[in-house]
Design an enzyme around this catalytic site. Structure first.
Site, mmCIF file in Angstrom:
data_model
loop_
_atom_site.group_PDB
_atom_site.id
_atom_site.type_symbol
_atom_site.label_atom_id
_atom_site.label_comp_id
_atom_site.label_asym_id
_atom_site.label_seq_id
_atom_site.Cartn_x
_atom_site.Cartn_y
_atom_site.Cartn_z
ATOM 1 N N GLU A 1 -1.851 6.668 -1.304
ATOM 2 C CA GLU A 1 -1.055 6.265 -0.139
ATOM 3 C C GLU A 1 -1.144 4.757 0.109
ATOM 4 O OE1 GLU A 1 -5.104 7.675 1.390
ATOM 5 O OE2 GLU A 1 -3.682 8.210 -0.186
ATOM 6 N N ASP B 1 -2.240 0.755 3.743
ATOM 7 C CA ASP B 1 -2.690 2.119 3.465
ATOM 8 C C ASP B 1 -2.338 2.982 4.664
ATOM 9 O OD1 ASP B 1 -4.786 3.839 1.692
ATOM 10 O OD2 ASP B 1 -5.038 4.282 3.820
#
Length: 414
Positions: A317, A274
């Site tokens: 993300e 992430d």
């Protein structure tokens, strides 16, 4: 656990642009003249090849009919010439079908057609039976042969005309040189036969050309449709922004790797990463800048994984790397290379160089584990890395440690 070896040399960034969301596929509806002519020639060659057994039977039939009316040497010479012509024709057809050359195929077909037509028409002048009934039988047989060959040369009207006019012209020449009281009537009948055959051949040729055009157009549409289906299939499994696989396809790949593990007992691990503080990038520089950052991160991650590995966008993300034939320790090394490649490579955003970091969770598949449990362990490891300060890697919990009932059952005496 926290990994901090010396950072590697900074690799050059190469951003892979995503696949377009839509793409217009243009279909050429008009077939080129060269393509149509080549298909016509090849279609005629195929028809000739298929009709060669019946052609040889017709040659034998004509020789049998003329036996006793024509000198044997003459029959043998004509039959030998037909055998040579058919052999050359067969070899040429094989070559033309393999090379698919329009110029040489058309020229060769024209030459062979001229030779063949002259052989059949030459039988009229060469044999020339003495009795009128035998002459009429020979003329009738040649006319029937010409009529039967119309469908073979239907796509090429010029070849059709050659196959009709040359033998018929030699029949007319034979009628004029062997004059009899019936010659005027036979000449009129032969001319009427010639005109009718030419009209019929051209009508058939036009119809065949129309069907051939339709067949070529259908073939082109099938190819275009297949390309469109392949594109739709790619759009269905690809992330529109980054060009890598999406979450839908990720689940399929994970399930296949689980099945492969059950069959071959090979290890497989996932690396869930992430981008840290990504919301701050969007808030500060805007969403277009954030999109470019995600594309840059994907490009960097690709430089650190193998071609057999799968990279997919898990959501937002977050990204997942599936590493087949990779145990947990090797997966931790891959994750560390990914972390260093991102944090040691400044990215340009709105003319400013910013340094990104990623938090990573690593989980090796445990035998008997469900897919969602596997992803869940990696996800918990990722968020543990974020709680512990970000820009770090965490190993996932052991699956059996989270199942006390199974662990106690394994340890209990039998």
């Amino acid at each position: 656990m926290h990994w901090k070896p010396n950072p590697p040399e900074t690799p050059e960034r190469s951003v892979e642009r995503p696949l377009p969301a839509t793409e217009t596929i243009e279909i050429e509806s008009q077939i080129s003249k060269e393509e149509l002519k080549l298909e016509k020639v090849l279609d005629v060659l195929l028809s000739i090849r298929c009709s060669m057994p019946s052609t040889m039977m017709t040659v034998i039939l004509l020789l049998c009919v003329m036996a006793g009316m024509v000198p044997s040497a003459l029959l043998a010479a004509w039959g030998g010439a037909q055998a040579v012509c058919q052999t050359i024709r067969y070899l040429f057809i094989r070559w033309a079908q393999r090379k698919r050359s329009l110029v040489w195929s058309a020229r060769g077909l024209l030459i062979i057609t001229l030779i063949d037509a002259n052989l059949w028409g030459g039988a009229v002048l060469a044999f020339r039976p003495t009795q009128l009934s035998h002459q009429i039988a020979l003329y009738l047989l040649i006319n029937i042969i010409c009529s039967a060959r119309i469908p073979i040369f239907a796509p090429l009207p010029l070849m059709q005309t050659i196959q009709i006019v040359i033998p018929t012209g030699m029949i007319l020449a034979g009628l004029c040189t062997s004059w009899s009281p019936l010659s005027p009537l036979l000449i009129v009948c032969e001319l009427a036969w010639l005109v009718n055959l030419v009209r019929l051949s051209w009508r058939i040729g036009n119809r065949v050309e129309g069907s051939l055009l339709l067949r070529l157009e259908n073939a082109r549409l099938v190819v275009a449709l297949q390309e469109a289906l392949n594109q739709v299939r790619q759009l269905a499994i690809r992330d529109a922004l980054t060009g890598i696989y999406n979450r839908y396809h990720l689940i399929d790949v994970l399930q296949r790797e689980i099945d492969n593990h059950h069959r071959h007992l090979t290890p497989v691990s996932i690396v869930l990463l992430d981008v840290d503080h990504f919301k701050k990038i969007n808030d500060t520089h805007g969403h277009p800048a954030g999109d470019r950052v995600l594309q840059d991160v994907v490009a960097l991650v690709k430089t650190q994984i193998r071609s057999i590995d799968t990279l997919a966008r898990y959501g937002g993300e977050e990204f997942v790397c599936i590493l087949p034939n990779t145990a947990e320790e090797a997966a931790l090394s891959v994750a560390e290379r990914i972390r260093l490649s991102v944090c040691c490579q400044p990215l340009s955003v709105d003319g400013q160089d910013i340094t990104l970091t990623v938090s990573i969770g690593v989980a090796e598949y445990a035998p008997g584990e469900l897919l969602q449990s596997w992803l869940g362990r990696a996800d918990r490891a990722l968020y543990r890395a974020k709680r512990n300060g970000r820009n770090r890697i965490e190993r996932a919990d052991n699956w059996r440690n989270r199942l006390p009932s199974l662990a106690s059952a394994d340890e209990s005496p039998t």
